[in-house]
Design a protein around this motif. Sequence first.
Motif, PDB file in Angstrom:
ATOM      1  N   ASN A 190       3.554   4.020  -8.481  1.00 47.22           N
ATOM      2  CA  ASN A 190       2.864   3.359  -7.549  1.00 47.22           C
ATOM      3  C   ASN A 190       3.498   1.936  -6.822  1.00 47.22           C
ATOM      4  OD1 ASN A 190       0.555   3.304  -5.964  1.00 47.22           O
ATOM      5  ND2 ASN A 190      -0.279   1.601  -7.049  1.00 47.22           N
ATOM      6  N   ILE A 191       4.865   2.292  -6.684  1.00 44.20           N
ATOM      7  CA  ILE A 191       5.438   1.183  -5.914  1.00 44.20           C
ATOM      8  C   ILE A 191       6.069   1.638  -4.635  1.00 44.20           C
ATOM      9  CG2 ILE A 191       6.397   0.364  -8.203  1.00 44.20           C
ATOM     10  CD1 ILE A 191       9.121   1.395  -6.067  1.00 44.20           C
ATOM     11  N   VAL A 192       6.089   0.858  -3.693  1.00 43.49           N
ATOM     12  CA  VAL A 192       6.780   0.996  -2.396  1.00 43.49           C
ATOM     13  C   VAL A 192       8.310   0.246  -2.399  1.00 43.49           C
ATOM     14  CG1 VAL A 192       6.720   0.422   0.219  1.00 43.49           C
ATOM     15  CG2 VAL A 192       4.595   1.312  -1.126  1.00 43.49           C
ATOM     16  N   SER A 193       9.310   0.835  -1.980  1.00 44.71           N
ATOM     17  CA  SER A 193      10.589   0.276  -1.804  1.00 44.71           C
ATOM     18  C   SER A 193      10.991   0.540  -0.458  1.00 44.71           C
ATOM     19  CB  SER A 193      11.470   0.583  -3.008  1.00 44.71           C
ATOM     20  OG  SER A 193      12.763  -0.017  -2.627  1.00 44.71           O
ATOM     21  N   THR A 194      10.910  -0.510   0.415  1.00 47.03           N
ATOM     22  CA  THR A 194      11.305  -0.104   1.918  1.00 47.03           C
ATOM     23  C   THR A 194      12.161  -1.101   2.610  1.00 47.03           C
ATOM     24  OG1 THR A 194      10.284   0.556   4.044  1.00 47.03           O
ATOM     25  CG2 THR A 194       9.197  -1.089   2.622  1.00 47.03           C
ATOM     26  N   GLY A 195      12.646  -0.633   3.584  1.00 49.07           N
ATOM     27  CA  GLY A 195      13.444  -1.340   4.384  1.00 49.07           C
ATOM     28  C   GLY A 195      14.946  -2.229   3.808  1.00 49.07           C
ATOM     29  N   ASN A 196      15.350  -1.642   2.455  1.00 41.35           N
ATOM     30  CA  ASN A 196      16.429  -2.275   1.901  1.00 41.35           C
ATOM     31  C   ASN A 196      17.475  -1.819   2.593  1.00 41.35           C
ATOM     32  OD1 ASN A 196      14.755  -3.623  -0.388  1.00 41.35           O
ATOM     33  ND2 ASN A 196      14.101  -1.438  -0.640  1.00 41.35           N
ATOM     34  N   ARG A 197      18.578  -2.628   2.206  1.00 44.80           N
ATOM     35  CA  ARG A 197      20.019  -2.405   2.738  1.00 44.80           C
ATOM     36  C   ARG A 197      20.792  -1.355   2.372  1.00 44.80           C
ATOM     37  NH1 ARG A 197      24.964  -5.286   1.895  1.00 44.80           N
ATOM     38  NH2 ARG A 197      26.387  -5.074   3.724  1.00 44.80           N
ATOM     39  N   ARG A 198      20.578  -1.212   0.888  1.00 47.33           N
ATOM     40  CA  ARG A 198      21.643  -0.056   0.248  1.00 47.33           C
ATOM     41  C   ARG A 198      20.837   1.243  -0.416  1.00 47.33           C
ATOM     42  NH1 ARG A 198      25.656  -0.097  -5.111  1.00 47.33           N
ATOM     43  NH2 ARG A 198      23.724  -0.211  -6.049  1.00 47.33           N
ATOM     44  N   GLN A 199      20.019   0.948  -1.043  1.00 47.45           N
ATOM     45  CA  GLN A 199      19.159   2.221  -1.725  1.00 47.45           C
ATOM     46  C   GLN A 199      17.828   1.774  -1.864  1.00 47.45           C
ATOM     47  OE1 GLN A 199      21.304   4.473  -1.752  1.00 47.45           O
ATOM     48  NE2 GLN A 199      22.848   4.342  -3.443  1.00 47.45           N
ATOM     49  N   GLY A 200      17.049   2.521  -1.726  1.00 46.29           N
ATOM     50  CA  GLY A 200      15.392   2.333  -2.182  1.00 46.29           C
ATOM     51  C   GLY A 200      15.482   2.085  -3.471  1.00 46.29           C
ATOM     52  N   MET A 245       0.638  -1.123  -0.181  1.00 50.72           N
ATOM     53  CA  MET A 245       0.104   0.013  -0.091  1.00 50.72           C
ATOM     54  C   MET A 245       0.969   1.049  -0.019  1.00 50.72           C
ATOM     55  SD  MET A 245      -3.326  -0.878   0.142  1.00 50.72           S
ATOM     56  CE  MET A 245      -2.945  -2.439  -0.872  1.00 50.72           C
ATOM     57  N   PRO A 246       1.265   1.779  -1.289  1.00 50.48           N
ATOM     58  CA  PRO A 246       2.037   3.008  -1.315  1.00 50.48           C
ATOM     59  C   PRO A 246       1.541   4.105  -0.551  1.00 50.48           C
ATOM     60  CG  PRO A 246       1.479   2.016  -3.399  1.00 50.48           C
ATOM     61  CD  PRO A 246       0.680   1.391  -2.477  1.00 50.48           C
ATOM     62  N   ALA A 247       2.481   4.934   0.081  1.00 45.30           N
ATOM     63  CA  ALA A 247       2.115   6.128   0.946  1.00 45.30           C
ATOM     64  C   ALA A 247       2.158   7.300  -0.262  1.00 45.30           C
ATOM     65  CB  ALA A 247       2.874   6.269   2.041  1.00 45.30           C
ATOM     66  N   LEU A 248       1.358   7.917  -0.739  1.00 44.80           N
ATOM     67  CA  LEU A 248       1.483   8.868  -1.709  1.00 44.80           C
ATOM     68  C   LEU A 248       1.352  10.155  -1.073  1.00 44.80           C
ATOM     69  CD1 LEU A 248      -1.661   8.131  -4.396  1.00 44.80           C
ATOM     70  CD2 LEU A 248       1.045   7.286  -4.365  1.00 44.80           C
ATOM     71  N   ALA A 249       2.478  11.127  -1.847  1.00 46.99           N
ATOM     72  CA  ALA A 249       3.041  12.528  -1.268  1.00 46.99           C
ATOM     73  C   ALA A 249       1.899  13.385  -1.221  1.00 46.99           C
ATOM     74  CB  ALA A 249       4.265  12.826  -1.940  1.00 46.99           C
ATOM     75  N   ALA A 250       1.106  13.579  -2.398  1.00 44.65           N
ATOM     76  CA  ALA A 250       0.100  14.579  -2.472  1.00 44.65           C
ATOM     77  C   ALA A 250      -1.066  14.094  -3.171  1.00 44.65           C
ATOM     78  CB  ALA A 250       0.723  15.575  -3.240  1.00 44.65           C
ATOM     79  N   SER A 251      -2.122  13.526  -2.507  1.00 45.61           N
ATOM     80  CA  SER A 251      -3.426  12.912  -2.769  1.00 45.61           C
ATOM     81  C   SER A 251      -4.055  13.716  -3.850  1.00 45.61           C
ATOM     82  CB  SER A 251      -4.234  12.565  -1.780  1.00 45.61           C
ATOM     83  OG  SER A 251      -4.550  13.653  -0.948  1.00 45.61           O
ATOM     84  N   ALA A 252      -4.089  15.227  -3.746  1.00 47.25           N
ATOM     85  CA  ALA A 252      -4.604  15.771  -4.725  1.00 47.25           C
ATOM     86  C   ALA A 252      -4.124  15.914  -6.136  1.00 47.25           C
ATOM     87  CB  ALA A 252      -4.708  17.202  -4.192  1.00 47.25           C
ATOM     88  N   THR A 253      -3.012  15.307  -6.330  1.00 46.87           N
ATOM     89  CA  THR A 253      -2.418  15.359  -7.339  1.00 46.87           C
ATOM     90  C   THR A 253      -2.989  14.413  -8.469  1.00 46.87           C
ATOM     91  OG1 THR A 253      -0.124  16.117  -6.677  1.00 46.87           O
ATOM     92  CG2 THR A 253      -0.292  15.085  -8.891  1.00 46.87           C
ATOM     93  N   ALA A 254      -3.014  14.630  -9.761  1.00 48.43           N
ATOM     94  CA  ALA A 254      -3.907  13.521 -10.560  1.00 48.43           C
ATOM     95  C   ALA A 254      -2.879  12.275 -10.745  1.00 48.43           C
ATOM     96  CB  ALA A 254      -3.812  14.251 -11.958  1.00 48.43           C
ATOM     97  N   VAL A 255      -3.690  11.301 -10.669  1.00 48.75           N
ATOM     98  CA  VAL A 255      -2.724   9.980 -10.802  1.00 48.75           C
ATOM     99  C   VAL A 255      -2.188   9.707 -12.184  1.00 48.75           C
ATOM    100  CG1 VAL A 255      -2.763   7.393 -10.667  1.00 48.75           C
ATOM    101  CG2 VAL A 255      -4.003   8.904  -8.935  1.00 48.75           C
ATOM    102  N   TYR A 256      -1.004   9.501 -12.142  1.00 51.60           N
ATOM    103  CA  TYR A 256      -0.243   9.207 -13.374  1.00 51.60           C
ATOM    104  C   TYR A 256      -0.568   7.863 -13.948  1.00 51.60           C
ATOM    105  CZ  TYR A 256       3.780   8.063 -16.577  1.00 51.60           C
ATOM    106  OH  TYR A 256       4.611   7.734 -17.503  1.00 51.60           O
ATOM    107  N   GLU A 257      -0.817   7.705 -15.083  1.00 47.22           N
ATOM    108  CA  GLU A 257      -1.123   6.742 -15.694  1.00 47.22           C
ATOM    109  C   GLU A 257       0.161   5.961 -16.474  1.00 47.22           C
ATOM    110  OE1 GLU A 257      -3.842   4.650 -15.238  1.00 47.22           O
ATOM    111  OE2 GLU A 257      -5.067   5.932 -14.585  1.00 47.22           O
ATOM    112  N   PRO A 258       0.824   4.986 -15.921  1.00 44.18           N
ATOM    113  CA  PRO A 258       1.951   4.634 -16.765  1.00 44.18           C
ATOM    114  C   PRO A 258       1.588   3.833 -18.216  1.00 44.18           C
ATOM    115  CG  PRO A 258       1.408   3.138 -14.946  1.00 44.18           C
ATOM    116  CD  PRO A 258       0.407   4.153 -14.711  1.00 44.18           C
ATOM    117  N   PRO A 259       2.580   3.962 -18.975  1.00 40.91           N
ATOM    118  CA  PRO A 259       2.291   3.264 -20.339  1.00 40.91           C
ATOM    119  C   PRO A 259       1.910   1.641 -20.116  1.00 40.91           C
ATOM    120  CG  PRO A 259       4.628   3.790 -20.264  1.00 40.91           C
ATOM    121  CD  PRO A 259       3.914   4.363 -18.853  1.00 40.91           C
ATOM    122  N   VAL A 260       1.304   1.128 -21.065  1.00 46.27           N
ATOM    123  CA  VAL A 260       1.262  -0.221 -21.196  1.00 46.27           C
ATOM    124  C   VAL A 260       2.086  -0.719 -22.315  1.00 46.27           C
ATOM    125  CG1 VAL A 260      -0.317  -2.023 -22.030  1.00 46.27           C
ATOM    126  CG2 VAL A 260      -1.206  -0.252 -20.427  1.00 46.27           C
TER     127      VAL A 260
END
Length: 398
Positions: free
Chosen positions: A214-224, A36-51
């Motif tokens: 829309n990804i969460v990268s958390t608790g990793n050792r070197r970089q998110g 469940m990603p934590a979004l920074a600014a919920s009022a911002t339009a959601v970006y639709e990634p390319p298929v």
Amino acid sequence: MPRRDFLRKSMLVAVPAIGVASGIPRALGAVMAGNMPALAASATAVYEPPVRARGGATVNVRTWGAAGDGARDDTTSFQSAIDALPAAGGTVHVPAGDYVIDPTRNVRLRSNMHLELAEGAILRAKRNDQERAYVLMVYKVSNVEISGGRIIGDRDNHLGTTGEWGHGIMVRGSTAVTIRDLHVSKCWGDGISIGGAMVTNAPTIPCNDVVIANIVSTGNRRQGMTIGCATNVKVYDSEFSATRGIAPECGIDVEPDANDARITSTVHIENCLIRGNAGNGLLLYKRVKGVTVKRCIVEHNGGHGILTIGPEGGYIALNTIRHNHLVGLMLGANTYNYQVSGNTFRNNNTRLHGVNTTVVNPLVSMTGIVEGNKGNGAHVAKVSTATDIRVTTNHFAK
């Protein structure tokens, strides 16, 4: 789940509790509770990634023998399913289950394919002692999409003590790649690493057109996430948090792969949460050109909120940068042609005065750079070799 519903649901659990000791935050527990990603600014339009382009065929990893029981090694079954796709490509579906993947062998994706992880699908790194090991490898291919589910690394039970390259997803020398709606955690190295593919006696092949959404990268050792030798990288609506273990320990590190002619150019990072990393929240290092950081929350990081060393041509705008252990934005050596506009800075440089959760003075507009300010609430600083720096109206508070 439809993408907008996925994002709306994620906003309901977007604010984990923060604990701070000695100016450096503890790892975040709440963001580990699910993808469940934590979004920074919920009022911002959601970006639709390319298929990405691919054929219509679908194969299921279970058909090729994947057990998903959390015990048996499913690496061969995953690779067999991918290899079974026809020449035109298609979709490899991963039903819910706990799939053990050997990162020393890794699962290699091919061109024109979608690795589709269902809700409840986990790719769990098998314990190993190698310095370099990757759960998923995207190597010199094109039109690849990875979506859904979780990747969990082996940092908690890794058998070795050296190395920093145990990544969840390794993308090298590939074009037209989308990674979306995914949770990656506890990797021995980076959650995601993007960079060039080295070729003997020939120039390195950069990545091009990579989208992270829309990804969460958390608790990793070197970089998110590391963005190395690449062009045209977009990062939207994502969280990079709680990196700790081996330097640089950043949320996002943007830098080429080696000290040679390779560069990183045209990177756009928007509406992301970069929080609670032991190092800098965001590092832009050396041969980096054309980076935009926009509408992000950068907070509670153990170094600077954003640190630039040697990049050229960047735009830092409309971000909230607060409660970082060092300066909120440090424009370091040889930074050139950067504009800083419309940001809100609050209670940075906490190493000197701790975390101030009560705003005594209202936000005020200021123009210029708080150059060399090491006192209470230092927000923006630069060194003398940072040139063509334009700081317009931002908002500053203790």
